[in-house]
Design a protein around this motif. Sequence first.
Motif, PDB file in Angstrom:
ATOM      1  N   TYR A 211       0.835  -1.208   0.000  1.00 13.20           N
ATOM      2  CA  TYR A 211       0.000   0.000   0.000  1.00 13.20           C
ATOM      3  C   TYR A 211       0.870   1.258   0.000  1.00 13.20           C
ATOM      4  N   THR A 212       1.839   1.270  -0.893  1.00 12.33           N
ATOM      5  CA  THR A 212       2.858   2.320  -0.924  1.00 12.33           C
ATOM      6  C   THR A 212       2.252   3.716  -1.045  1.00 12.33           C
ATOM      7  N   ASN A 213       2.753   4.616  -0.204  1.00 12.00           N
ATOM      8  CA  ASN A 213       2.334   6.029  -0.205  1.00 12.00           C
ATOM      9  C   ASN A 213       0.839   6.210   0.048  1.00 12.00           C
ATOM     10  N   THR A 214       0.296   5.365   0.918  1.00  4.98           N
ATOM     11  CA  THR A 214      -1.083   5.524   1.387  1.00  4.98           C
ATOM     12  C   THR A 214      -1.063   5.440   2.913  1.00  4.98           C
ATOM     13  N   PRO A 215      -2.178   5.762   3.570  1.00  5.72           N
ATOM     14  CA  PRO A 215      -2.205   5.670   5.043  1.00  5.72           C
ATOM     15  C   PRO A 215      -1.967   4.264   5.590  1.00  5.72           C
ATOM     16  N   TRP A 216      -2.066   3.227   4.757  1.00  6.49           N
ATOM     17  CA  TRP A 216      -1.761   1.871   5.230  1.00  6.49           C
ATOM     18  C   TRP A 216      -0.276   1.537   5.096  1.00  6.49           C
ATOM     19  N   HIS A 219       5.522   3.491   6.333  1.00  6.62           N
ATOM     20  CA  HIS A 219       6.510   4.552   6.116  1.00  6.62           C
ATOM     21  C   HIS A 219       5.851   5.916   5.872  1.00  6.62           C
ATOM     22  N   PHE A 220       4.541   5.912   5.668  1.00  9.10           N
ATOM     23  CA  PHE A 220       3.834   7.133   5.265  1.00  9.10           C
ATOM     24  C   PHE A 220       3.967   8.232   6.313  1.00  9.10           C
ATOM     25  N   LYS A 221       3.997   7.830   7.578  1.00 11.49           N
ATOM     26  CA  LYS A 221       4.145   8.795   8.678  1.00 11.49           C
ATOM     27  C   LYS A 221       5.427   8.527   9.463  1.00 11.49           C
ATOM     28  N   GLY A 222       6.341   7.759   8.861  1.00  5.01           N
ATOM     29  CA  GLY A 222       7.515   7.278   9.583  1.00  5.01           C
ATOM     30  C   GLY A 222       8.463   8.356  10.047  1.00  5.01           C
ATOM     31  N   THR A 223       8.494   9.496   9.384  1.00  3.58           N
ATOM     32  CA  THR A 223       9.410  10.566   9.790  1.00  3.58           C
ATOM     33  C   THR A 223       8.670  11.763  10.394  1.00  3.58           C
ATOM     34  N   MET A 420      -5.188  18.039   0.558  1.00  3.32           N
ATOM     35  CA  MET A 420      -6.589  17.734   0.831  1.00  3.32           C
ATOM     36  C   MET A 420      -7.191  16.675  -0.101  1.00  3.32           C
ATOM     37  N   GLN A 421      -6.350  15.953  -0.808  1.00  2.00           N
ATOM     38  CA  GLN A 421      -6.880  14.900  -1.676  1.00  2.00           C
ATOM     39  C   GLN A 421      -6.944  13.571  -0.922  1.00  2.00           C
ATOM     40  N   GLU A 422      -7.747  12.659  -1.441  1.00  2.00           N
ATOM     41  CA  GLU A 422      -7.983  11.380  -0.765  1.00  2.00           C
ATOM     42  C   GLU A 422      -7.137  10.278  -1.398  1.00  2.00           C
ATOM     43  N   CYS A 423      -6.356   9.580  -0.573  1.00  2.00           N
ATOM     44  CA  CYS A 423      -5.564   8.446  -1.044  1.00  2.00           C
ATOM     45  C   CYS A 423      -6.432   7.189  -1.031  1.00  2.00           C
TER      46      CYS A 423
END
Length: 430
Positions: A211-216, A219-223, A420-423
């Motif tokens: 699920y690369t570069n999505t909220p799942w 790593h998306f919030k890893g830093t 503000m876009q939806e992943c």
Amino acid sequence: SAKYWRIGGKWYDFTTFLDRHPGGSEVLLLSRDRFEDCTFVFEAHHHNYQKVRAIIRKYEVPEERVRKEGLRVRPKPNEQDPKRPAHQDKSLNSGEVVKLLDDNAFYSVLRRRVTDYLRKIGYPQGGPTLQCKCLFWANFTAWGLSWFGTWYTGRFLWAAGTGIVSAWLGAFGHNWCHQPNYKFWAYLSLDCVGFSSDGWYREHNLQHHMYTNTPWDNHFKGTDPFLITDPTVERNFLQRWILPYVNPVILMFGLYGNYIAHTVELLKGNEKFAVSKLLFPLQIGAMLKRWGLIKGAGLILTLNGFLGVYYFSVALMNHNAEHCMDVKVRNSSRDWAVAQLNSSADWGVQDSFLVAARWLWLNYHTVHHLFPLIDFSHHPAVQAILMDTCEEFGVHYRAGTAKNIYKEMVNSFASPLSLMQECVVYAGGL
């Protein structure tokens, strides 16, 4: 379901297959229990997909049986648990499920071609070449000697060199953690330098890759909150104007943050204990005991600082180039492989396996995401197949220079390119 696996909109019972699964039972259970759907992990981990799809047919169970035995229900947007909010997007909320690709799809054709190539060269499972194995053991030996040299001499130049060698060892660990037959080698690589092979096996393989570069994507919030990689949210003053431009200073401490995060997961019971988990604090203790608090800490900070800046800089470049931040394009991907191409960045195109060592072999990152089980010693050849297939299907294969991608990465830290876009987590599978 707590009992059944959903693949391509159908349900399967692999309970009797767990002990016979070539990749082991753990990954099967994780793929069922960590997320709602197993389609992406099933497709990505079987390049010979036609054979494996045929194998699983006998394990299919009727949906009526699954529903009768009970399904956990996805919370609606107005029923969220504030402590553990579930990701919401239009496809999940409407109940859409991921579908299997047909034989004419881009990813299907690509997988068949790669499968044929691997069979032709005598590596049908995509395992490592002899050259790769020898290079690993040379790297592991060099790491041990350089670490001892740092400890024995107390020289900061030795520490810096050990940090670089450690980054290469971590790169090998990244390779091994995807290959069940080399799990012990992953312990020798990742855990020896302070990472967690079990954590990577659980999170990196099954979250980041699927699920690369999505909220799942773990790593998306890893830093966060220092370097923001989510392209849909606004940055504050520090996150926009200061922190992106001092990212090497932040990444110097990345290894410690990674170790703390996995230790917290261990304490929560989400990660099993391994003796190798003690190697990192033992190394720190040994250095402090020999050289005292001030110099010992300086040596450790130098070693892990060089490792962190080298490894994490390259790793972050992989998914934070400008095109990786275009949520609309990723959401509209025609299949999962195209979604990965829209989320990953390559450079050093057609570098040889040995030359790619300077980039920790991460410059073939789209190849790695499309074929996570295939050893990186095969990536140059697979990349050539990928480029030819992209041209045939009219799929845009993006590759740039390391310098330009690094600049784009820093800019993406500073600017929300899809505000503000939806992943859509199932992009490419609907």
